[in-house]
Write an enzyme that holds these catalytic residues in place. Structure first.
Site, PDB file in Angstrom:
ATOM      1  CG  HIS A  59      -1.872  -1.170   1.202  1.00  0.00           C
ATOM      2  ND1 HIS A  59      -2.116  -1.968   2.289  1.00  0.00           N
ATOM      3  CD2 HIS A  59      -2.630  -1.673   0.186  1.00  0.00           C
ATOM      4  CE1 HIS A  59      -2.991  -2.899   1.963  1.00  0.00           C
ATOM      5  NE2 HIS A  59      -3.318  -2.751   0.691  1.00  0.00           N
TER       6      HIS A  59
ATOM      7  CD  GLU B  19      -0.502   0.355   4.451  1.00  0.00           C
ATOM      8  OE1 GLU B  19      -1.747   0.248   4.372  1.00  0.00           O
ATOM      9  OE2 GLU B  19       0.258  -0.615   4.589  1.00  0.00           O
TER      10      GLU B  19
ATOM     11  CG  HIS C 197       0.776  -3.841   5.207  1.00  0.00           C
ATOM     12  ND1 HIS C 197      -0.040  -3.510   4.154  1.00  0.00           N
ATOM     13  CD2 HIS C 197       1.403  -4.988   4.847  1.00  0.00           C
ATOM     14  CE1 HIS C 197       0.091  -4.411   3.196  1.00  0.00           C
ATOM     15  NE2 HIS C 197       0.954  -5.317   3.594  1.00  0.00           N
TER      16      HIS C 197
ATOM     17  CD  GLU D 177      -1.866  -3.794   8.957  1.00  0.00           C
ATOM     18  OE1 GLU D 177      -1.515  -2.598   8.827  1.00  0.00           O
ATOM     19  OE2 GLU D 177      -2.494  -4.420   8.079  1.00  0.00           O
TER      20      GLU D 177
HETATM   21 ZN    ZN Z   1      -1.410  -2.003   4.176  1.00  0.00          ZN
END
Ligand code: ZN
Length: 362
Positions: A66, A69, A160, A224
């Site tokens: 992404h 990020e 992420h 994350e």
């Molecule tokens: Zn992500």
């Protein structure tokens, strides 16, 4: 054409601004003997002097699946530049992937399509650049790990940051294991990297970490690291445990020491294992009128009591036809999104489990 090996530039910037320079793979050695393979824009591999074909650890860090990020991209960038500038000398075979370069350029999650739904073959048909890139990433990942003798020494961390706040700011998703054992040492490593919670996925998906777990057979996680912020606005202290762990994994002890000291106090406060959750309900939007019964900014892992209504759906006449209810106390919500297309998942609920509930390996 300028040659990256001779006139060395900043790898990530060069990948973003002049990707055509890396259309042909480049291989060269640093003066300390570390071999560098630039496979494609944003895809770089380092082979340490001590490497013996197939032996030892094989580590893949991917970031920017992404594009907005930023914190993981900044950490990976720091690692790549530290190796290229010979500030550190790795003792582990390492590949770093900056996945969605065009999305980084526009500071968006993606250009046309969420890349983290395009793996394990979901990139077919190849109708846009994100699909082509997902296939390219799969190819290099598979090739990278195919060279390893022992898959239990292979690690992929897909890094992420989350969109919403979270009761556990740093958490990882453990891809579905198809009945295979979970790794205790990996859970410990995640805790040392500052990961507060691990969500055990219980079905096949099209995420990157599921691909490397399932198709390459390696230890793999979606990690994350905190909340999304623009480039340069991350408070790197929030990410210091993860940064330190990512450096320590690829460096010999003497060089890893400074990264360990930097965070030793913080590490001492970390529990030995993250809190573990399994998925309880996967709530699918099936009607036009679908609503969540909590506010839009409710943090991930916020828990509800048995019987509380989490979401509902109405027909055209406004009559409630489906209610989604917490089935037990401490059932928590993750990844809510009422705006998904009909037929897609709008919400997951998770419940705590203990390590004793799992089949576990070393
Ligand atoms: Zn992500």
């Amino acid at each position: 054409m300028s040659d990256f090996s001779v006139e060395r530039k900043h790898f990530l910037s060069y990948s973003r601004q002049a990707p055509e320079q890396f259309q042909q793979p480049q291989v060269f050695s640093l003066t300390n003997g570390t071999q560098v393979h630039v496979h494609a824009p944003g895809i770089i591999e380092f082979i340490p002097v001590c490497y013996r074909q197939g032996a030892g650890r094989h580590v893949l860090y991917s970031c920017g699946v992404h594009g907005n990020e930023t914190a993981p991209i900044e950490i990976c960038d720091e690692i790549v530049e530290a190796i290229l500038s010979k500030t550190v000398v790795i003792n582990t075979r390492l590949m770093v992937q900056f996945a969605n370069l065009p999305a980084m350029d526009i500071a968006e999650r993606f250009v046309q399509e969420n890349m983290n739904r395009l793996f394990t073959g979901a990139h077919e048909p190849q109708t846009n650049d994100e699909r082509k890139r997902a296939q390219q990433l799969e190819f290099y990942t598979q090739t990278f790990f195919a060279n390893a003798n022992d898959k239990s020494h292979c690690f992929h961390y897909d890094l992420h940051t989350a969109i919403r706040d979270s009761a556990y700011p740093r958490f990882a998703v453990y891809p579905f294991k198809h009945g295979n054992k979970y790794s205790f040492s990996q859970l410990e490593w995640l805790a040392q990297a500052g990961i507060d919670a691990v969500l055990l996925s219980e079905s096949p998906t099209t995420t990157y970490s599921y691909f490397s777990s399932r198709d390459c057979g390696v230890h793999s996680f979606t990690v994350e690291l905190g909340k999304v912020k623009p480039f340069g606005e991350n408070n790197m202290a929030d990410f210091s445990l993860a940064r330190s762990a990512l450096f320590r994994l690829i460096l010999p002890l003497d060089q890893a020491q400074p990264f360990a000291e930097e965070v030793s106090e913080q590490r001492a406060k970390q529990p030995n294992l993250p809190v573990l959750f399994r998925i309880n309900q996967s709530i699918i939007r099936s009607e036009q009128h679908f609503s969540l019964h909590f506010s839009d900014d409710t943090p991930n892992f916020t828990s509800f009591n048995q019987g509380e209504v989490l979401a509902s759906e109405c027909n055209e006449q406004g009559q409630t036809i489906n209610e989604f209810i917490a089935q037990q106390d401490d059932e928590a919500i993750v990844f809510p999104n009422a705006k998904v297309a009909i037929g897609q998942r709008a919400l997951l609920t998770v419940v705590p489990v203990t390590i004793k509930d799992l089949t576990i390996d070393v």
